[in-house]
Design a protein around this motif. Sequence first.
Motif, PDB file in Angstrom:
ATOM      1  N   ASP A  22      -1.059  10.675   6.258  1.00 33.70           N
ATOM      2  CA  ASP A  22      -0.203   9.907   5.456  1.00 33.70           C
ATOM      3  C   ASP A  22      -1.116   9.735   3.944  1.00 33.70           C
ATOM      4  O   ASP A  22      -0.380   9.979   2.864  1.00 33.70           O
ATOM      5  N   GLU A  23      -2.273   9.620   4.023  1.00 30.69           N
ATOM      6  CA  GLU A  23      -3.209   9.492   3.093  1.00 30.69           C
ATOM      7  C   GLU A  23      -3.243  10.840   2.063  1.00 30.69           C
ATOM      8  O   GLU A  23      -3.557  10.535   0.840  1.00 30.69           O
ATOM      9  N   LYS A  25      -1.115  13.148   2.256  1.00 31.51           N
ATOM     10  CA  LYS A  25       0.283  13.374   1.319  1.00 31.51           C
ATOM     11  C   LYS A  25       0.295  12.436   0.016  1.00 31.51           C
ATOM     12  O   LYS A  25       0.798  12.649  -0.873  1.00 31.51           O
ATOM     13  N   ALA A  26      -0.382  10.997   0.379  1.00 29.89           N
ATOM     14  CA  ALA A  26      -0.057  10.101  -0.816  1.00 29.89           C
ATOM     15  C   ALA A  26      -0.898  10.746  -2.057  1.00 29.89           C
ATOM     16  O   ALA A  26      -0.826  10.620  -3.281  1.00 29.89           O
ATOM     17  N   LEU A  29       0.809  13.733  -3.763  1.00 30.85           N
ATOM     18  CA  LEU A  29       1.893  13.202  -4.312  1.00 30.85           C
ATOM     19  C   LEU A  29       1.502  12.348  -5.695  1.00 30.85           C
ATOM     20  O   LEU A  29       2.124  12.530  -6.896  1.00 30.85           O
ATOM     21  N   ARG A  30       0.229  11.721  -5.628  1.00 29.98           N
ATOM     22  CA  ARG A  30      -0.394  11.186  -6.893  1.00 29.98           C
ATOM     23  C   ARG A  30      -0.790  12.139  -7.845  1.00 29.98           C
ATOM     24  O   ARG A  30      -0.748  12.009  -8.949  1.00 29.98           O
TER      25      ARG A  30
END
Length: 126
Positions: A22-23, A25-26, A29-30
Motif C-alpha cells: 500500500d505504501e 502504491k501511495a 500515486l503521489r
Amino acid sequence: MKYLVLIYGNPASRSAWAGMSDEQKAAGLRAYVEFNEELDASGERIVSERLAAPELTKQVIVREDRVSTTDGPFAEIKEQLAGAYLLECDTEERALEIAARIPEAPYATIEVRPVMGLTGDVGFEL
C-alpha cells in the motif's frame, strides 16, 4: 498543438502494481500528483485520467442502425489502455519529453499522437 498521450499497461505492469505494498502504491500515486502539478503549472496538461480495469470495458458496435454491446477486452490483446493525458505543447519533441517522464513509463508503452480536431489541420505535413 494538442497531443494525446496514451498509456498502455501490460500483464507485467499490472502484476507489478498488484504486487506493490500500500505504501508503494501511495508513493506511485503521489508521483503522478506531483507530475500533474508540474504540468498544470506550465499550462501543458489539459486533462488526464486513469482508467478502470480492462475487464470493465464495454464495446459498442453500430451496424445497419442496430446497436450491440459486448463486455470485456479482447482476450488476444496483452496491452490495455490504462490512462491518457491531453497536452498542449509547443512542439512534438516537448510532448515526447513529457511522455517519457510519466511515472509509469518504465513499465508501460506510451503512445503520443497529434490531435487533428474536426478541421483536419494538424499543423504539419502528413
